[in-house]
Design an enzyme around this catalytic site. Structure first.
Site, mmCIF file in Angstrom:
data_model
loop_
_atom_site.group_PDB
_atom_site.id
_atom_site.type_symbol
_atom_site.label_atom_id
_atom_site.label_comp_id
_atom_site.label_asym_id
_atom_site.label_seq_id
_atom_site.Cartn_x
_atom_site.Cartn_y
_atom_site.Cartn_z
ATOM 1 N N ASP A 200 0.835 -1.193 0.000
ATOM 2 C CA ASP A 200 0.000 0.000 0.000
ATOM 3 C C ASP A 200 0.874 1.250 0.000
ATOM 4 O OD1 ASP A 200 -2.507 -1.027 -0.102
ATOM 5 O OD2 ASP A 200 -2.896 -0.949 2.048
ATOM 6 N N LYS A 222 -1.030 0.845 -8.338
ATOM 7 C CA LYS A 222 -0.778 0.837 -9.776
ATOM 8 C C LYS A 222 -1.177 -0.475 -10.447
ATOM 9 C CE LYS A 222 2.975 4.193 -9.451
ATOM 10 N NZ LYS A 222 4.400 4.492 -9.719
#
Length: 413
Positions: A200, A222
Site C-alpha cells: 500500500d 498501480k
C-alpha cells in the site's frame, strides 16, 4: 580441563530428573527453560523467590524446603548448583562428579562439568552460544552474540532460507504507522522471506529497499484495474501470485483490520482456497498520537477512546458513524481519513453538544521524518487545516488529552 573448549550438545531432559540447589535469582532465570524442556525438576532450598515459589505452588516443580544433603544428586541427569553456601556447592559438585551427573555451578564455572549457553529462540530454532576459549570466558560478549543472531533471524536482517518446500500462501502484514522500525518482528521476517510483496502507499516504504533483488514488489495503487473495482483487482493479484506457488506478502499500513480492508482480502483468499496468515500491526490510531505526545487515555482526563473513519461526511447517507452519540462522550475521539471532512465533522459535533473549545490535534505523517503536529479547537479546526495546509495522511485527535502533554510538544492555533 581449562585448556580445552566445551563440547556443545543439546540435552533432552523430558521426564528426567533435574536437581536445582538454591531458589534465588539464578534458579528463577533458569527454571522456566527446564520446565519447558519437560524436566522433572526437584528444587532443594530452604527458601525461594516469590516467582520460584509460584512455580512450586502450581506444580511445575517439586520443592523440598531444606538445605542440600549428600545423595540429592544420585538419580539426577543434570544439576544446577546455585546456593550461597560455598561449602555446599563444593560438596554437591563433588557428588555430581562421582555420579557422572552433568553439573552447572553459578559460583564457579571453572569447577563445573557443564556450562549454560546464552540461548534464544526464533521460529522453531534455538540459538545457543558458548565461548570457545575456556580461559577467556566473557558472558556479556556471549549474550551479545546470541542477541545479534536471534534479532537478525527475527527481523529478517539475517536471512536463513528454508530449504524444505514452503507452502504457498499470502500473509496480510500490518506495517505500522510509517516508521519502518515499528513493524512487528514477525512482519519483518515474512517480508524477508517473500517472493512477491504487494504494498500500500501508506505502508512502511523504506522496508522495500531492503528486500533481495529477486523479490517482486508491486504497488497496489498501480495494479491495472480494468473492469474490476480496485479492491477486487488487488484480491485477484494476491490469488494469482499465490497460485503460481509464490510466497506473497500484502503489506498494509497500520493494522490490516483497522480500516484496512484486510478482512475483504482474507475472505477472497479463503474462497479461493489460498492459505492466509494475518500479522497484526501497530494501528496509527494510537501510535501516531503517542508519537506526538498525546495519550489517547489519561487518568482523570479520559477513560475511553473511540476510533472512527472520517472518509465520508456526517450527512452522507453512506456514513455508518453515529456522530450525535459521539458528541455526548467525554473521552477521546480519534478520526482517521478525515482531513478533508474535518470542518463538517466539527460542525456536527458542536451542533450536538460538544463544546466549540474542545481541543483538536492533527498529526500529519505520524512517526516519519516528516511528522508535524498542528493544534486547534473544534471552532477553529476547519480554518486551521486550510491555513496550515494540512494534508493526508493525518490522524485527528479530539478531546482534553490533547492538552495533557508537555507544552513543548504543542503548537496551538
Amino acid at each position: 580441563m581449562a585448556e580445552h573448549p566445551a563440547y556443545p550438545v543439546g540435552l533432552r531432559l523430558a521426564g528426567r530428573r533435574v536437581v536445582v540447589l538454591g531458589g534465588g535469582q539464578v534458579a528463577q532465570r533458569r527454571l522456566p527453560a527446564l520446565i519447558a524442556a519437560g524436566a522433572d525438576v526437584l528444587l532443594v532450598s530452604p527458601e525461594a523467590t516469590p516467582s520460584v515459589e509460584a512455580m512450586a505452588d502450581t506444580g511445575e516443580i517439586t520443592w523440598e524446603r531444606r538445605r542440600y544433603a549428600d545423595g540429592d544428586l544420585a538419580d539426577a541427569w543434570y544439576a544446577l548448583i546455585a546456593t550461597d553456601d560455598a561449602g555446599a556447592n563444593q560438596a554437591a559438585s563433588a557428588e555430581a562428579e562421582r555420579h557422572r551427573v552433568w553439573c552447572v555451578r553459578s559460583d564457579d564455572a571453572d569447577q563445573a562439568t557443564a556450562w549454560t549457553p546464552a540461548t534464544g529462540h526464533s521460529e522453531g530454532v534455538t540459538v545457543a552460544v558458548l565461548t570457545t576459549d575456556a580461559r577467556g570466558r566473557d558472558p556479556r560478549h556471549t549474550a551479545a552474540v546470541r542477541d545479534a543472531v536471534v534479532e537478525g533471524l527475527r527481523d529478517g536482517t539475517l536471512v536463513a532460507p528454508h530449504h524444505r518446500t514452503r507452502t504457498p500462501g499470502v500473509a496480510l502484514v500490518g506495517g505500522g504507522p510509517g516508521d519502518p522500525d515499528l513493524i512487528t518482528v514477525r512482519g519483518r521476517r515474512l517480508l524477508a522471506e517473500a517472493d512477491v510483496v504487494i504494498a500500500d502507499r501508506l505502508g512502511p516504504r523504506d522496508l522495500l529497499a531492503e528486500l533481495p533483488p529477486h523479490v517482486e514488489v508491486i504497488d497496489a495503487a498501480k495494479i491495472p484495474y480494468g473492469r474490476f473495482m480496485a479492491q477486487e483487482a488487488i484480491n485477484n493479484a494476491l490469488i494469482e501470485h499465490a497460485r503460481q506457488g509464490r510466497s506473497v506478502v500484502r503489506l498494509k499500513g497500520g493494522d490490516p483490520f483497522v480500516f484496512g480492508r484486510g478482512m475483504e482480502e482474507a475472505q477472497a483468499l479463503a474462497e479461493a482456497g489460498i492459505p492466509c496468515t494475518v500479522v497484526p500491526g501497530i494501528s496509527s490510531s494510537i501510535s501516531v498520537p503517542g508519537a506526538a505526545g498525546i495519550p489517547v487515555t489519561h487518568r482523570g482526563v479520559a477513560h475511553e477512546f473511540t476510533v472512527v473513519s472520517g472518509h465520508v461526511a456526517p450527512d452522507d447517507e453512506r456514513s455508518l458513524v453515529d456522530w450525535p452519540s459521539l458528541a455526548g462522550l467525554t473521552g477521546t475521539l480519534v478520526i482517521l481519513m478525515g482531513v478533508d471532512k474535518i470542518g463538517q465533522i466539527a460542525e456536527t459535533l458542536v451542533a450536538h453538544g460538544k463544546s466549540p473549545d474542545t481541543p483538536v490535534a492533527l498529526v500529519q505523517e505520524g512517526t516519519t521524518a516528516a511528522q508535524r503536529r498542528v493544534d486547534a479547537t473544534l471552532a477553529t479546526v476547519a480554518g486551521t487545516v486550510v491555513a496550515e495546509e494540512v494534508r493526508p495522511p493525518a490522524v485527528i485527535v479530539v478531546g482534553n488529552v490533547v492538552g495533557v502533554g508537555p507544552a513543548a510538544t504543542r503548537n496551538p492555533r
